[in-house]
Design a protein around this motif. Structure first.
Motif, mmCIF file in Angstrom:
data_model
loop_
_atom_site.group_PDB
_atom_site.id
_atom_site.type_symbol
_atom_site.label_atom_id
_atom_site.label_comp_id
_atom_site.label_asym_id
_atom_site.label_seq_id
_atom_site.Cartn_x
_atom_site.Cartn_y
_atom_site.Cartn_z
ATOM 1 N N ASP A 1 0.822 -1.205 0.000
ATOM 2 C CA ASP A 1 0.000 0.000 0.000
ATOM 3 C C ASP A 1 0.858 1.258 0.000
ATOM 4 O OD1 ASP A 1 -2.472 1.655 0.547
ATOM 5 O OD2 ASP A 1 -1.352 2.016 2.405
ATOM 6 N N GLN A 2 1.846 1.315 0.872
ATOM 7 C CA GLN A 2 2.673 2.515 0.990
ATOM 8 C C GLN A 2 3.557 2.727 -0.240
ATOM 9 O OE1 GLN A 2 2.699 4.970 3.705
ATOM 10 N NE2 GLN A 2 0.710 3.935 3.683
ATOM 11 N N VAL A 3 4.046 1.642 -0.848
ATOM 12 C CA VAL A 3 4.860 1.766 -2.061
ATOM 13 C C VAL A 3 4.026 2.322 -3.208
ATOM 14 C CG1 VAL A 3 6.065 0.426 -3.850
ATOM 15 C CG2 VAL A 3 6.602 0.049 -1.437
ATOM 16 N N VAL A 4 2.828 1.780 -3.403
ATOM 17 C CA VAL A 4 1.966 2.268 -4.495
ATOM 18 C C VAL A 4 1.611 3.735 -4.265
ATOM 19 C CG1 VAL A 4 -0.272 1.999 -5.642
ATOM 20 C CG2 VAL A 4 1.082 -0.025 -5.071
ATOM 21 N N LYS A 5 1.279 4.100 -3.040
ATOM 22 C CA LYS A 5 0.953 5.505 -2.752
ATOM 23 C C LYS A 5 2.156 6.407 -3.010
ATOM 24 C CE LYS A 5 -2.632 4.642 0.698
ATOM 25 N NZ LYS A 5 -2.879 4.544 2.164
ATOM 26 N N ALA A 6 3.355 5.962 -2.641
ATOM 27 C CA ALA A 6 4.566 6.762 -2.871
ATOM 28 C C ALA A 6 4.802 6.955 -4.373
ATOM 29 C CB ALA A 6 5.776 6.094 -2.220
ATOM 30 N N ILE A 7 4.551 5.919 -5.162
ATOM 31 C CA ILE A 7 4.706 6.031 -6.614
ATOM 32 C C ILE A 7 3.704 7.032 -7.176
ATOM 33 C CG2 ILE A 7 4.424 4.793 -8.803
ATOM 34 C CD1 ILE A 7 5.583 2.307 -7.301
ATOM 35 N N VAL A 8 2.464 6.961 -6.711
ATOM 36 C CA VAL A 8 1.438 7.901 -7.178
ATOM 37 C C VAL A 8 1.845 9.333 -6.838
ATOM 38 C CG1 VAL A 8 -0.945 8.699 -6.801
ATOM 39 C CG2 VAL A 8 -0.477 6.263 -7.154
ATOM 40 N N VAL A 9 2.249 9.566 -5.608
ATOM 41 C CA VAL A 9 2.628 10.917 -5.182
ATOM 42 C C VAL A 9 3.846 11.412 -5.956
ATOM 43 C CG1 VAL A 9 3.530 12.251 -3.219
ATOM 44 C CG2 VAL A 9 1.584 10.711 -2.898
ATOM 45 N N ALA A 10 4.812 10.523 -6.220
ATOM 46 C CA ALA A 10 6.045 10.926 -6.901
ATOM 47 C C ALA A 10 5.863 11.149 -8.399
ATOM 48 C CB ALA A 10 7.122 9.868 -6.673
ATOM 49 N N THR A 11 4.868 10.499 -8.991
ATOM 50 C CA THR A 11 4.765 10.549 -10.458
ATOM 51 C C THR A 11 3.534 11.271 -10.998
ATOM 52 O OG1 THR A 11 3.648 8.388 -10.552
ATOM 53 C CG2 THR A 11 6.068 8.396 -10.703
ATOM 54 N N MET A 12 2.573 11.568 -10.135
ATOM 55 C CA MET A 12 1.344 12.208 -10.607
ATOM 56 C C MET A 12 1.060 13.478 -9.818
ATOM 57 S SD MET A 12 -1.286 8.978 -10.980
ATOM 58 C CE MET A 12 -2.626 10.011 -11.575
ATOM 59 N N PRO A 13 0.901 14.597 -10.484
ATOM 60 C CA PRO A 13 0.477 15.788 -9.757
ATOM 61 C C PRO A 13 -0.922 15.575 -9.164
ATOM 62 C CG PRO A 13 1.228 16.357 -11.968
ATOM 63 C CD PRO A 13 1.147 14.862 -11.888
ATOM 64 N N LEU A 14 -1.187 16.228 -8.045
ATOM 65 C CA LEU A 14 -2.498 16.144 -7.415
ATOM 66 C C LEU A 14 -3.573 16.546 -8.418
ATOM 67 C CD1 LEU A 14 -4.002 15.607 -4.766
ATOM 68 C CD2 LEU A 14 -3.766 18.038 -4.245
ATOM 69 N N GLY A 15 -4.607 15.704 -8.546
ATOM 70 C CA GLY A 15 -5.707 15.983 -9.460
ATOM 71 C C GLY A 15 -5.513 15.427 -10.855
ATOM 72 N N GLU A 16 -4.315 14.946 -11.187
ATOM 73 C CA GLU A 16 -4.086 14.384 -12.527
ATOM 74 C C GLU A 16 -4.843 13.072 -12.670
ATOM 75 O OE1 GLU A 16 -0.624 12.823 -15.593
ATOM 76 O OE2 GLU A 16 -0.046 13.441 -13.594
ATOM 77 N N MET A 17 -5.435 12.877 -13.856
ATOM 78 C CA MET A 17 -6.155 11.644 -14.135
ATOM 79 C C MET A 17 -5.532 10.974 -15.359
ATOM 80 S SD MET A 17 -10.229 10.866 -14.469
ATOM 81 C CE MET A 17 -10.557 11.473 -16.104
ATOM 82 N N ILE A 18 -5.252 9.676 -15.218
ATOM 83 C CA ILE A 18 -4.712 8.880 -16.310
ATOM 84 C C ILE A 18 -5.738 7.793 -16.628
ATOM 85 C CG2 ILE A 18 -2.851 7.355 -17.059
ATOM 86 C CD1 ILE A 18 -1.075 8.734 -14.922
ATOM 87 N N PRO A 19 -6.424 7.908 -17.778
ATOM 88 C CA PRO A 19 -7.408 6.883 -18.139
ATOM 89 C C PRO A 19 -6.729 5.527 -18.379
ATOM 90 C CG PRO A 19 -7.686 8.859 -19.472
ATOM 91 C CD PRO A 19 -6.389 9.003 -18.740
ATOM 92 N N ILE A 20 -7.334 4.473 -17.867
ATOM 93 C CA ILE A 20 -6.853 3.108 -18.060
ATOM 94 C C ILE A 20 -7.823 2.367 -18.978
ATOM 95 C CG2 ILE A 20 -6.232 0.938 -16.918
ATOM 96 C CD1 ILE A 20 -4.444 3.211 -16.012
ATOM 97 N N MET A 21 -9.096 2.473 -18.680
ATOM 98 C CA MET A 21 -10.189 1.906 -19.465
ATOM 99 C C MET A 21 -11.301 2.948 -19.483
ATOM 100 S SD MET A 21 -10.539 -1.910 -17.979
ATOM 101 C CE MET A 21 -9.153 -2.926 -17.626
ATOM 102 N N PRO A 22 -12.336 2.738 -20.299
ATOM 103 C CA PRO A 22 -13.404 3.740 -20.334
ATOM 104 C C PRO A 22 -14.050 4.004 -18.971
ATOM 105 C CG PRO A 22 -13.629 2.243 -22.189
ATOM 106 C CD PRO A 22 -12.528 1.690 -21.301
ATOM 107 N N PHE A 23 -13.963 3.066 -18.053
ATOM 108 C CA PHE A 23 -14.614 3.212 -16.750
ATOM 109 C C PHE A 23 -13.624 3.246 -15.582
ATOM 110 C CE2 PHE A 23 -14.206 -1.197 -17.901
ATOM 111 C CZ PHE A 23 -13.641 -1.763 -16.759
#
Length: 172
Positions: free
Chosen positions: A22-44
């Motif tokens: 959990d903490q590793v994934v959150k650290a990756i998100v914080v380090a690589t994505m600005p707050l509010g950024e959305m990256i589509p994966i699938m239509p939903f």
């Protein structure tokens, strides 16, 4: 009946793995994505870097981080007490409680260190959107679901099978 040392060790390993993942994934998100950024994966489905100052589905967002951390700690202690009371033969419940505890600790770390929880999984359609959540939330939800399955489906079936086995002329 106390759990075996092996079961206790396995439970601790599951908790630690859940927290670390959990903490590793959150650290990756914080380090690589600005707050509010959305990256589509699938239509939903999308990754969406968000901050949750409340609890599940942003409830109680008006409370401060210390109050929410205290509430989370009380719930965690209650879950730990239930875990200690769970018979060792209820292995699915032990696993489920381990991932619940791991998820709770992961989110508690965020609350204490950051004052909010990092969320990033976003299910949505053009007309509907579900809350943004994280892996720790998933651990808690899946763990709770597994506990319900074990408590209301598997354990009664096991008890009924044991009762049938014990009757004279049936399976003896």
């Amino acid at each position: 009946m106390k759990p075996s040392r092996r079961l206790l060790t396995l439970n601790i390993v599951v908790v630690v793995l859940a927290v670390v993942l959990d903490q590793v994934v959150k650290a990756i998100v914080v380090a690589t994505m600005p707050l509010g950024e959305m990256i589509p994966i699938m239509p939903f489905l999308a990754l969406l870097h968000a901050r949750n100052t409340g609890i599940a589905f942003s409830m109680l967002a008006g409370l401060g981080p210390i109050e929410l951390a205290g509430l989370a700690a009380v719930v965690l202690v209650a879950v730990l007490w239930l875990w200690v009371k769970t018979p060792p033969d209820r292995k699915l419940t032990h696993f489920a409680l381990a991932i619940v505890v791991g998820g709770a600790i992961g989110n508690l770390i965020d609350r204490l260190v950051l004052g909010y929880v990092v969320d990033y999984v976003y299910f949505h359609t053009p007309v509907w959107s579900f809350a943004v959540f994280n892996l720790a939330d998933s651990f808690i939800s899946v763990g709770a679901f597994l506990i319900v399955i074990d408590e209301f489906l598997l354990a009664p079936r096991k008890e009924a099978a044991l009762a049938r086995k014990g009757r004279p002329g049936e399976g003896n």
